[in-house]
Design a protein around this motif. Sequence first.
Motif, PDB file in Angstrom:
ATOM      1  N   TYR A 102      32.472  47.420  29.563  1.00 34.81           N
ATOM      2  CA  TYR A 102      33.581  47.985  30.315  1.00 34.81           C
ATOM      3  C   TYR A 102      33.187  49.277  31.019  1.00 34.81           C
ATOM      4  O   TYR A 102      32.474  50.114  30.475  1.00 34.81           O
ATOM      5  CB  TYR A 102      34.750  48.302  29.374  1.00 34.81           C
ATOM      6  CG  TYR A 102      35.541  47.108  28.922  1.00 34.81           C
ATOM      7  CD1 TYR A 102      34.949  45.871  28.710  1.00 34.81           C
ATOM      8  CD2 TYR A 102      36.911  47.218  28.705  1.00 34.81           C
ATOM      9  CE1 TYR A 102      35.692  44.786  28.307  1.00 34.81           C
ATOM     10  CE2 TYR A 102      37.663  46.137  28.290  1.00 34.81           C
ATOM     11  CZ  TYR A 102      37.044  44.918  28.084  1.00 34.81           C
ATOM     12  OH  TYR A 102      37.797  43.846  27.678  1.00 34.81           O
TER      13      TYR A 102
ATOM     14  N   ALA B  97      41.315  54.967  30.273  1.00 36.74           N
ATOM     15  CA  ALA B  97      41.538  53.629  30.791  1.00 36.74           C
ATOM     16  C   ALA B  97      40.247  52.826  30.760  1.00 36.74           C
ATOM     17  O   ALA B  97      39.153  53.396  30.844  1.00 36.74           O
ATOM     18  CB  ALA B  97      42.073  53.692  32.223  1.00 36.74           C
TER      19      ALA B  97
ATOM     20  N   ASP C 128      38.156  49.334  32.321  1.00 34.90           N
ATOM     21  CA  ASP C 128      38.025  48.409  33.441  1.00 34.90           C
ATOM     22  C   ASP C 128      37.106  47.257  33.048  1.00 34.90           C
ATOM     23  O   ASP C 128      35.876  47.380  33.138  1.00 34.90           O
ATOM     24  CB  ASP C 128      37.463  49.157  34.656  1.00 34.90           C
ATOM     25  CG  ASP C 128      37.105  48.231  35.800  1.00 34.90           C
ATOM     26  OD1 ASP C 128      36.279  48.627  36.643  1.00 34.90           O
ATOM     27  OD2 ASP C 128      37.638  47.102  35.852  1.00 34.90           O
TER      28      ASP C 128
ATOM     29  N   TYR D  88      42.092  49.509  36.722  1.00 35.00           N
ATOM     30  CA  TYR D  88      41.968  49.540  35.270  1.00 35.00           C
ATOM     31  C   TYR D  88      43.059  48.683  34.638  1.00 35.00           C
ATOM     32  O   TYR D  88      44.218  48.740  35.046  1.00 35.00           O
ATOM     33  CB  TYR D  88      42.058  50.978  34.763  1.00 35.00           C
ATOM     34  CG  TYR D  88      40.845  51.795  35.127  1.00 35.00           C
ATOM     35  CD1 TYR D  88      40.719  52.384  36.381  1.00 35.00           C
ATOM     36  CD2 TYR D  88      39.802  51.949  34.218  1.00 35.00           C
ATOM     37  CE1 TYR D  88      39.594  53.107  36.719  1.00 35.00           C
ATOM     38  CE2 TYR D  88      38.666  52.681  34.542  1.00 35.00           C
ATOM     39  CZ  TYR D  88      38.571  53.248  35.799  1.00 35.00           C
ATOM     40  OH  TYR D  88      37.445  53.965  36.130  1.00 35.00           O
TER      41      TYR D  88
ATOM     42  N   TRP E 119      45.152  50.891  29.082  1.00 38.64           N
ATOM     43  CA  TRP E 119      45.437  52.328  29.091  1.00 38.64           C
ATOM     44  C   TRP E 119      45.797  52.809  27.690  1.00 38.64           C
ATOM     45  O   TRP E 119      46.404  52.081  26.905  1.00 38.64           O
ATOM     46  CB  TRP E 119      46.618  52.632  30.019  1.00 38.64           C
ATOM     47  CG  TRP E 119      46.290  52.387  31.456  1.00 38.64           C
ATOM     48  CD1 TRP E 119      46.342  51.196  32.124  1.00 38.64           C
ATOM     49  CD2 TRP E 119      45.845  53.351  32.404  1.00 38.64           C
ATOM     50  NE1 TRP E 119      45.944  51.362  33.424  1.00 38.64           N
ATOM     51  CE2 TRP E 119      45.634  52.676  33.633  1.00 38.64           C
ATOM     52  CE3 TRP E 119      45.587  54.717  32.339  1.00 38.64           C
ATOM     53  CZ2 TRP E 119      45.189  53.328  34.782  1.00 38.64           C
ATOM     54  CZ3 TRP E 119      45.143  55.363  33.487  1.00 38.64           C
ATOM     55  CH2 TRP E 119      44.954  54.671  34.689  1.00 38.64           C
TER      56      TRP E 119
END
Length: 129
Positions: free
Chosen positions: A32, A96, A98, A116, A119
């Motif tokens: 990520y 966050a 992604d 993203y 959270w």
Amino acid sequence: QAQLVESGGGLVQAGGSLRLSCAASGVTFSRYGMGWFRQAPGKEREFVAAISRSGTTDYGDSVKGRFTMSRDNAKSTVYLQMSSLQFEDTTIYYCAADPDAYYFSEVYTAYRPDQYDYWGQGTQVTVAP
């Protein structure tokens, strides 16, 4: 289910430092891209910093030279070291994740909130003038 938990916020005098942490669970963390954003009441969410899968970083103009983002894949954690804090840095900070970063270059970073998917709940940073 992905979960991000921020910690490390608090009250600090102007010119001081704080280190925020964001621990991730339920995700393959090393795949990520990660980011930090902040949002004051009534304002849009602002990009603070991002880190790629390989550790490349990018920063918002208002924090360049003062904030440093890093990651520890073994601990599934990212950090935001904040120095020379200013009253204007007072707000809630969000971590966050992604997941789409896995499909891009290992140095890819994202700077828009809509890039993203996951959270954290946010952590308050207050800088006393």
